[in-house]
Design an enzyme around this catalytic site. Structure first.
Site, PDB file in Angstrom:
ATOM      1  N   GLU A   1      44.653  73.014  12.525  1.00 42.01           N
ATOM      2  CA  GLU A   1      44.793  72.213  11.126  1.00 42.01           C
ATOM      3  C   GLU A   1      46.356  71.552  12.060  1.00 42.01           C
ATOM      4  O   GLU A   1      46.932  71.225  12.370  1.00 42.01           O
ATOM      5  CB  GLU A   1      46.088  73.732  11.207  1.00 42.01           C
ATOM      6  CG  GLU A   1      47.415  74.324   9.934  1.00 42.01           C
ATOM      7  CD  GLU A   1      47.957  75.485   9.655  1.00 42.01           C
ATOM      8  OE1 GLU A   1      46.961  75.734   8.915  1.00 42.01           O
ATOM      9  OE2 GLU A   1      48.628  75.795  10.256  1.00 42.01           O
TER      10      GLU A   1
ATOM     11  N   LYS B   1      49.537  70.160  11.840  1.00 40.77           N
ATOM     12  CA  LYS B   1      51.275  70.943  11.054  1.00 40.77           C
ATOM     13  C   LYS B   1      52.574  70.225  12.097  1.00 40.77           C
ATOM     14  O   LYS B   1      52.097  70.349  13.327  1.00 40.77           O
ATOM     15  CB  LYS B   1      51.206  72.549  10.860  1.00 40.77           C
ATOM     16  CG  LYS B   1      52.156  73.554  11.593  1.00 40.77           C
ATOM     17  CD  LYS B   1      52.385  74.267  10.794  1.00 40.77           C
ATOM     18  CE  LYS B   1      51.294  75.187  12.600  1.00 40.77           C
ATOM     19  NZ  LYS B   1      51.579  77.115  12.268  1.00 40.77           N
TER      20      LYS B   1
ATOM     21  N   LYS C   1      47.104  74.097   2.667  1.00 37.15           N
ATOM     22  CA  LYS C   1      47.995  75.067   3.107  1.00 37.15           C
ATOM     23  C   LYS C   1      48.805  75.116   2.690  1.00 37.15           C
ATOM     24  O   LYS C   1      49.925  74.008   3.224  1.00 37.15           O
ATOM     25  CB  LYS C   1      47.848  74.717   4.883  1.00 37.15           C
ATOM     26  CG  LYS C   1      48.930  76.410   5.116  1.00 37.15           C
ATOM     27  CD  LYS C   1      48.083  76.990   6.065  1.00 37.15           C
ATOM     28  CE  LYS C   1      48.648  78.478   6.537  1.00 37.15           C
ATOM     29  NZ  LYS C   1      48.533  77.633   7.880  1.00 37.15           N
TER      30      LYS C   1
ATOM     31  N   GLU D   1      45.016  85.648   2.080  1.00 43.70           N
ATOM     32  CA  GLU D   1      45.361  85.632   3.283  1.00 43.70           C
ATOM     33  C   GLU D   1      46.373  87.001   3.591  1.00 43.70           C
ATOM     34  O   GLU D   1      47.153  86.729   2.709  1.00 43.70           O
ATOM     35  CB  GLU D   1      46.617  84.582   3.945  1.00 43.70           C
ATOM     36  CG  GLU D   1      47.802  84.933   5.289  1.00 43.70           C
ATOM     37  CD  GLU D   1      48.092  83.363   6.118  1.00 43.70           C
ATOM     38  OE1 GLU D   1      47.631  83.141   6.373  1.00 43.70           O
ATOM     39  OE2 GLU D   1      49.791  83.883   5.700  1.00 43.70           O
TER      40      GLU D   1
ATOM     41  N   ASN E   1      46.359  87.523   9.141  1.00 42.14           N
ATOM     42  CA  ASN E   1      47.280  86.323   9.216  1.00 42.14           C
ATOM     43  C   ASN E   1      47.948  87.097  10.605  1.00 42.14           C
ATOM     44  O   ASN E   1      48.390  88.204  10.353  1.00 42.14           O
ATOM     45  CB  ASN E   1      48.333  86.102   8.542  1.00 42.14           C
ATOM     46  CG  ASN E   1      49.365  85.128   9.211  1.00 42.14           C
ATOM     47  OD1 ASN E   1      49.578  84.818  10.502  1.00 42.14           O
ATOM     48  ND2 ASN E   1      50.085  84.442   8.787  1.00 42.14           N
TER      49      ASN E   1
ATOM     50  N   SER F   1      46.628  83.194  13.389  1.00 43.15           N
ATOM     51  CA  SER F   1      47.147  82.575  14.541  1.00 43.15           C
ATOM     52  C   SER F   1      47.478  83.332  15.940  1.00 43.15           C
ATOM     53  O   SER F   1      46.894  84.070  15.823  1.00 43.15           O
ATOM     54  CB  SER F   1      49.005  83.431  13.620  1.00 43.15           C
ATOM     55  OG  SER F   1      49.435  82.534  12.684  1.00 43.15           O
TER      56      SER F   1
END
Length: 270
Positions: free
Chosen positions: A61, A63, A123, A172, A193, A224
């Site tokens: 990811e 981010k 996302k 999710e 998640n 996560s």
């Protein structure tokens, strides 16, 4: 079942900002214009297939920031990160496009995807069909749907629209009740998640608690709080097909080396 009422959590503040942003952007760029953009978009890449390979499939990811940690990476070069993570063995990329809280952008998504051959997930906090059209018009191959912020009919309709456009969404969940709702909506790619979206606390046990309820025909993704090769090996043995990892990579001095450590390829490659 309706989306939760505004109780002032971080998630609620993000959603309020996102609704205002989407309302504004819809006036500037109507859905009709986005549909032309979809026709001109680059061919889809198979996100589901990338997560179904034998082995440890990591969705890396990109981010720039997060509400819980602030700025994660500065300077942030989406193209350089995409290329280095592809070379290090990522199965797919996830790219944040929410601007205010995560400092993401659709430009990051377009630029990164153009520079790699991997499928790319948008996302974001998606609740409007307009955003799904926007995702495909900007070359996304998949998009995130968060069960906690969607009503049942919304969830079903957005999954159906994604499929109409050739994009299988990542749906999710972070509780058993949400998982049951996702399955009722016939989601095929299920993300668990480990971060509670209201408190932002992380419990890696969440994935282990929910995996037994995910049918074999679905693709299971753990998200996560994953930091070691052993974490992934254990979750793979439990039944997960793929792993979404962002902050661990973005905070690493060398994201490619961090990804190789997670995959367990560092030693074998010398």
């Amino acid at each position: 079942m309706s989306a939760q009422a505004n109780t002032g959590t971080v998630l609620d503040r993000i959603l309020d900002a996102r609704r205002a942003s989407v309302d504004h952007r819809k006036k500037v760029l109507p859905e009709t214009a986005l549909k032309y953009g979809v026709k001109a978009a680059t061919p889809l890449r198979d996100f589901a297939a990338a997560l179904s390979r034998d082995g440890l499939n990591i969705i890396a990811e990109l981010k720039p920031a997060s509400p819980s940690r602030g700025i994660l990476r500065d300077p942030f070069d989406a193209v350089a990160l995409a290329r280095t993570l592809e070379a290090a063995g990522a199965a797919a990329l996830s790219i944040l496009t929410e601007e205010e809280f995560f400092h993401g952008s659709l430009k990051n998504l377009r630029d990164a995807r153009k520079s790699v051959a991997l499928p790319v997930l948008r996302k974001d906090f998606i609740f409007d069909p307009w955003q799904v059209w926007e995702a495909r018009a900007n070359d996304a191959d998949s998009f995130l749907l968060i069960v906690a912020v969607l009503g049942d009919s919304q969830l079903r309709d957005l999954i159906a629209l994604g499929r109409e456009l050739g994009m299988e969404p990542l749906v999710e969940v972070h509780t058993l009740a949400e998982l049951d709702r996702a399955l009722a909506a016939e989601a095929r790619i299920l993300g668990v998640n480990n971060r509670d979206l209201k408190t932002l606390s992380v419990r890696a046990e969440t994935s282990h608690e929910l995996i037994g309820r995910i049918p074999d025909h679905c693709i299971a993704v753990s998200e996560s709080g994953l930091r070691t090769h052993d974490d992934l090996v254990g979750l793979r043995a439990a039944g997960f097909d793929a792993f979404l990892i962002g902050e661990h990579l973005m905070l690493a001095p060398d994201p490619a080396a961090a990804l190789k450590n997670l995959l367990g390829t560092t030693t074998s490659q010398g």
